[in-house]
Scaffold this motif. Structure first.
Motif, PDB file in Angstrom:
ATOM      1  N   HIS A  42      51.368  67.052   7.649  1.00  0.00           N
ATOM      2  CA  HIS A  42      52.429  67.622   8.790  1.00  0.00           C
ATOM      3  C   HIS A  42      51.870  69.030   9.035  1.00  0.00           C
ATOM      4  O   HIS A  42      51.910  69.439  10.284  1.00  0.00           O
ATOM      5  CB  HIS A  42      53.686  67.650   7.924  1.00  0.00           C
ATOM      6  N   ASP A  43      51.379  69.778   7.914  1.00  0.00           N
ATOM      7  CA  ASP A  43      51.157  71.132   8.246  1.00  0.00           C
ATOM      8  C   ASP A  43      49.664  71.178   9.114  1.00  0.00           C
ATOM      9  O   ASP A  43      49.397  72.098   9.922  1.00  0.00           O
ATOM     10  CB  ASP A  43      50.854  71.743   6.998  1.00  0.00           C
ATOM     11  N   LEU A  44      48.733  70.386   8.726  1.00  0.00           N
ATOM     12  CA  LEU A  44      47.449  70.207   9.549  1.00  0.00           C
ATOM     13  C   LEU A  44      47.418  69.421  10.681  1.00  0.00           C
ATOM     14  O   LEU A  44      46.430  69.781  11.372  1.00  0.00           O
ATOM     15  CB  LEU A  44      46.357  69.983   8.289  1.00  0.00           C
ATOM     16  N   GLY A  45      48.222  68.360  10.632  1.00  0.00           N
ATOM     17  CA  GLY A  45      48.136  67.472  11.992  1.00  0.00           C
ATOM     18  C   GLY A  45      47.032  66.679  12.057  1.00  0.00           C
ATOM     19  O   GLY A  45      46.534  66.145  13.030  1.00  0.00           O
ATOM     20  N   LEU A  46      46.260  66.334  10.938  1.00  0.00           N
ATOM     21  CA  LEU A  46      45.007  65.279  10.680  1.00  0.00           C
ATOM     22  C   LEU A  46      45.428  64.291  10.626  1.00  0.00           C
ATOM     23  O   LEU A  46      46.598  63.765  10.154  1.00  0.00           O
ATOM     24  CB  LEU A  46      44.322  65.713   9.552  1.00  0.00           C
ATOM     25  N   PRO A  47      44.355  63.072  11.092  1.00  0.00           N
ATOM     26  CA  PRO A  47      45.110  61.845  11.048  1.00  0.00           C
ATOM     27  C   PRO A  47      45.347  61.484   9.368  1.00  0.00           C
ATOM     28  O   PRO A  47      44.260  61.965   8.158  1.00  0.00           O
ATOM     29  CB  PRO A  47      43.910  60.967  11.277  1.00  0.00           C
ATOM     30  N   LYS A  48      46.251  60.726   8.851  1.00  0.00           N
ATOM     31  CA  LYS A  48      46.608  60.471   7.485  1.00  0.00           C
ATOM     32  C   LYS A  48      45.508  59.826   6.864  1.00  0.00           C
ATOM     33  O   LYS A  48      45.165  60.084   5.753  1.00  0.00           O
ATOM     34  CB  LYS A  48      47.627  59.782   7.367  1.00  0.00           C
ATOM     35  N   SER A  49      44.841  58.760   7.446  1.00  0.00           N
ATOM     36  CA  SER A  49      43.683  57.989   6.603  1.00  0.00           C
ATOM     37  C   SER A  49      42.378  59.013   6.552  1.00  0.00           C
ATOM     38  O   SER A  49      42.062  58.708   5.258  1.00  0.00           O
ATOM     39  CB  SER A  49      43.406  56.722   7.537  1.00  0.00           C
ATOM     40  N   SER A  50      42.199  59.737   7.643  1.00  0.00           N
ATOM     41  CA  SER A  50      41.026  60.582   7.331  1.00  0.00           C
ATOM     42  C   SER A  50      41.266  61.773   6.395  1.00  0.00           C
ATOM     43  O   SER A  50      40.515  62.087   5.633  1.00  0.00           O
ATOM     44  CB  SER A  50      40.632  61.151   8.899  1.00  0.00           C
ATOM     45  N   LEU A  51      42.594  62.217   6.580  1.00  0.00           N
ATOM     46  CA  LEU A  51      42.928  63.349   5.356  1.00  0.00           C
ATOM     47  C   LEU A  51      43.077  62.810   3.785  1.00  0.00           C
ATOM     48  O   LEU A  51      42.466  63.239   3.064  1.00  0.00           O
ATOM     49  CB  LEU A  51      44.294  63.813   5.693  1.00  0.00           C
ATOM     50  N   TYR A  52      43.372  61.550   3.766  1.00  0.00           N
ATOM     51  CA  TYR A  52      43.288  61.133   2.459  1.00  0.00           C
ATOM     52  C   TYR A  52      41.934  60.686   1.798  1.00  0.00           C
ATOM     53  O   TYR A  52      41.411  61.032   0.909  1.00  0.00           O
ATOM     54  CB  TYR A  52      43.841  59.656   2.299  1.00  0.00           C
ATOM     55  N   MET A  53      41.026  60.399   2.850  1.00  0.00           N
ATOM     56  CA  MET A  53      39.554  60.111   2.200  1.00  0.00           C
ATOM     57  C   MET A  53      38.830  61.477   2.078  1.00  0.00           C
ATOM     58  O   MET A  53      38.169  61.526   1.120  1.00  0.00           O
ATOM     59  CB  MET A  53      38.850  59.449   3.420  1.00  0.00           C
ATOM     60  N   LEU A  54      39.130  62.554   3.011  1.00  0.00           N
ATOM     61  CA  LEU A  54      38.653  63.791   2.706  1.00  0.00           C
ATOM     62  C   LEU A  54      39.256  64.317   1.389  1.00  0.00           C
ATOM     63  O   LEU A  54      38.267  64.881   0.533  1.00  0.00           O
ATOM     64  CB  LEU A  54      38.971  64.807   3.914  1.00  0.00           C
ATOM     65  N   LEU A  55      40.666  64.323   0.850  1.00  0.00           N
ATOM     66  CA  LEU A  55      41.137  64.573  -0.150  1.00  0.00           C
ATOM     67  C   LEU A  55      40.620  64.010  -1.387  1.00  0.00           C
ATOM     68  O   LEU A  55      40.037  64.688  -2.382  1.00  0.00           O
ATOM     69  CB  LEU A  55      42.843  64.343  -0.252  1.00  0.00           C
ATOM     70  N   ARG A  56      40.303  62.490  -1.463  1.00  0.00           N
ATOM     71  CA  ARG A  56      39.607  61.952  -2.418  1.00  0.00           C
ATOM     72  C   ARG A  56      38.319  62.374  -2.803  1.00  0.00           C
ATOM     73  O   ARG A  56      37.683  62.532  -3.966  1.00  0.00           O
ATOM     74  CB  ARG A  56      39.821  60.517  -2.429  1.00  0.00           C
ATOM     75  N   THR A  57      37.486  62.518  -1.712  1.00  0.00           N
ATOM     76  CA  THR A  57      36.038  63.080  -1.635  1.00  0.00           C
ATOM     77  C   THR A  57      35.992  64.410  -2.247  1.00  0.00           C
ATOM     78  O   THR A  57      35.200  64.828  -3.384  1.00  0.00           O
ATOM     79  CB  THR A  57      35.608  63.018  -0.313  1.00  0.00           C
ATOM     80  N   LEU A  58      36.836  65.435  -2.031  1.00  0.00           N
ATOM     81  CA  LEU A  58      36.900  66.719  -2.586  1.00  0.00           C
ATOM     82  C   LEU A  58      37.601  66.565  -3.964  1.00  0.00           C
ATOM     83  O   LEU A  58      37.041  67.566  -4.833  1.00  0.00           O
ATOM     84  CB  LEU A  58      37.891  67.573  -1.748  1.00  0.00           C
ATOM     85  N   VAL A  59      38.243  65.762  -4.345  1.00  0.00           N
ATOM     86  CA  VAL A  59      38.922  65.779  -5.762  1.00  0.00           C
ATOM     87  C   VAL A  59      37.567  65.217  -6.659  1.00  0.00           C
ATOM     88  O   VAL A  59      37.348  65.931  -7.758  1.00  0.00           O
ATOM     89  CB  VAL A  59      39.904  64.787  -5.919  1.00  0.00           C
ATOM     90  N   ASN A  60      36.821  64.113  -6.116  1.00  0.00           N
ATOM     91  CA  ASN A  60      35.595  63.785  -6.918  1.00  0.00           C
ATOM     92  C   ASN A  60      34.675  64.768  -7.019  1.00  0.00           C
ATOM     93  O   ASN A  60      33.819  64.763  -8.280  1.00  0.00           O
ATOM     94  CB  ASN A  60      34.950  62.646  -6.239  1.00  0.00           C
ATOM     95  N   LEU A  61      34.627  65.600  -6.111  1.00  0.00           N
ATOM     96  CA  LEU A  61      33.413  66.830  -6.149  1.00  0.00           C
ATOM     97  C   LEU A  61      33.979  68.091  -6.960  1.00  0.00           C
ATOM     98  O   LEU A  61      33.458  69.059  -7.088  1.00  0.00           O
ATOM     99  CB  LEU A  61      33.168  67.125  -4.727  1.00  0.00           C
ATOM    100  N   GLY A  62      35.197  68.108  -7.073  1.00  0.00           N
ATOM    101  CA  GLY A  62      35.921  69.428  -8.061  1.00  0.00           C
ATOM    102  C   GLY A  62      36.549  70.316  -7.009  1.00  0.00           C
ATOM    103  O   GLY A  62      36.950  71.275  -7.760  1.00  0.00           O
ATOM    104  N   TRP A  63      36.355  70.079  -5.817  1.00  0.00           N
ATOM    105  CA  TRP A  63      37.012  71.377  -4.923  1.00  0.00           C
ATOM    106  C   TRP A  63      38.345  70.944  -4.858  1.00  0.00           C
ATOM    107  O   TRP A  63      39.211  72.348  -4.437  1.00  0.00           O
ATOM    108  CB  TRP A  63      36.385  71.256  -3.576  1.00  0.00           C
ATOM    109  N   VAL A  64      39.211  70.130  -5.058  1.00  0.00           N
ATOM    110  CA  VAL A  64      40.430  69.875  -4.844  1.00  0.00           C
ATOM    111  C   VAL A  64      40.941  69.067  -6.057  1.00  0.00           C
ATOM    112  O   VAL A  64      39.993  68.264  -6.788  1.00  0.00           O
ATOM    113  CB  VAL A  64      40.829  69.177  -3.796  1.00  0.00           C
ATOM    114  N   GLU A  65      42.173  69.314  -6.775  1.00  0.00           N
ATOM    115  CA  GLU A  65      42.504  68.873  -7.938  1.00  0.00           C
ATOM    116  C   GLU A  65      44.037  68.052  -7.459  1.00  0.00           C
ATOM    117  O   GLU A  65      44.530  68.397  -6.682  1.00  0.00           O
ATOM    118  CB  GLU A  65      43.005  70.107  -8.924  1.00  0.00           C
ATOM    119  N   THR A  66      44.195  67.256  -8.517  1.00  0.00           N
ATOM    120  CA  THR A  66      45.276  66.369  -8.192  1.00  0.00           C
ATOM    121  C   THR A  66      46.137  66.215  -9.640  1.00  0.00           C
ATOM    122  O   THR A  66      45.731  66.591 -10.649  1.00  0.00           O
ATOM    123  CB  THR A  66      44.753  64.973  -7.701  1.00  0.00           C
TER     124      THR A  66
END
Length: 260
Positions: A42-66
């Motif tokens: 909602h805040d960024l307005g990015l496509p949900k599927s693309s955003l999810y894949m980006l988040l999972r990639t960054l989680v795997n790389l340690g840049w994002v935590e969940t």
């Protein structure tokens, strides 16, 4: 033509995935804590599927935590490593350390070294007050340029027209004392240039007054030093000591950063 090349404009085209990654990390940096995929989308307005894949990639790389459920996301520890390396490798921060230590001793109050980044100032180094009553402070904190002594000291090294191009006509009210009219701020900057220092009169934090000076190793200046003191402890005599100590610190920093 490969991805990232411009179509005859002479400038490289933005890489969409890189832009989205930066937007996402800056979004987390400005909003501490964990956030749901729906809120981020909602805040960024990015496509949900693309955003999810980006988040999972960054989680795997340690840049994002969940969290344990894998449904809420926040900034990861690798962002801290990069931020720390910026501070550790900055020549101005290194050169300023003895001066900041001395300024802290001379004033006994909270000291900041900050750099302007667009319409904000970002703390590069701090020295905590020696008193029990003291403001919250941390390296990396981002504050509005118009509501801080640091920011006003830096804005004063620009022309009025440059300030008008940088800031909107109506400015955010951080407290009831914040200057929200750009032209009123421009008028105050003339006084800052005349007296050589800027003052934040509870414009960013209620109960706190700050004094700031620009470090003139560049023109316009990009770094400034400030001293923050609770108004309950600020006497006329203490204010004069702070101003004198800031001017001395500015002069020492001018010498220390002369070749930068």
């Amino acid at each position: 033509m490969t991805t990232g090349e411009a179509g005859g404009s002479g400038a490289p085209a933005a890489v969409k995935s890189a832009v989205r990654t930066v937007l996402l990390l800056e979004h987390f940096a400005a909003r501490p804590g964990l956030h749901s995929l729906a809120d981020i989308q909602h805040d960024l307005g990015l496509p949900k599927s693309s955003l999810y894949m980006l988040l999972r990639t960054l989680v795997n790389l340690g840049w994002v935590e969940t969290d344990a459920t894998g449904t809420r996301y926040g900034i990861g520890v690798r962002a801290l490593l990069v931020g720390s390396s910026y501070i550790d490798g900055d020549e101005v921060v290194a050169a300023a350390r003895p001066t900041l230590d001395r300024l802290s001793d001379d004033t006994t109050e909270t000291i900041h070294l900050a750099r302007r980044d667009g319409t904000s100032v970002v703390y590069l180094a701090t020295r905590p007050s020696q008193h029990y009553l003291r403001p919250f402070t941390r390296v990396g904190r981002r504050l509005p340029v118009h509501s801080t002594a640091l920011g006003k000291a830096l804005l004063a090294t620009h022309s009025d027209d440059e300030v008008r191009a940088l800031l909107p006509r109506r400015l955010e009210a951080v407290t009831e004392h914040t200057i929200t009219d750009r032209e009123q701020l421009v008028e105050e900057l003339a006084l800052v240039r005349e007296q050589g220092y800027a003052v934040d009169r509870e414009e960013n934090t209620l109960g706190l007054r700050c004094f700031g000076v620009a470090v003139p190793y560049r023109t316009p200046a990009r770094d400034a030093v400030s001293c923050s003191v609770p108004v309950a402890r600020l006497t006329a005599e203490h204010e004069q000591r702070i101003k004198a100590a800031l001017f001395e610190a500015r002069d020492r920093l001018s010498v220390a950063t002369r070749r930068m």
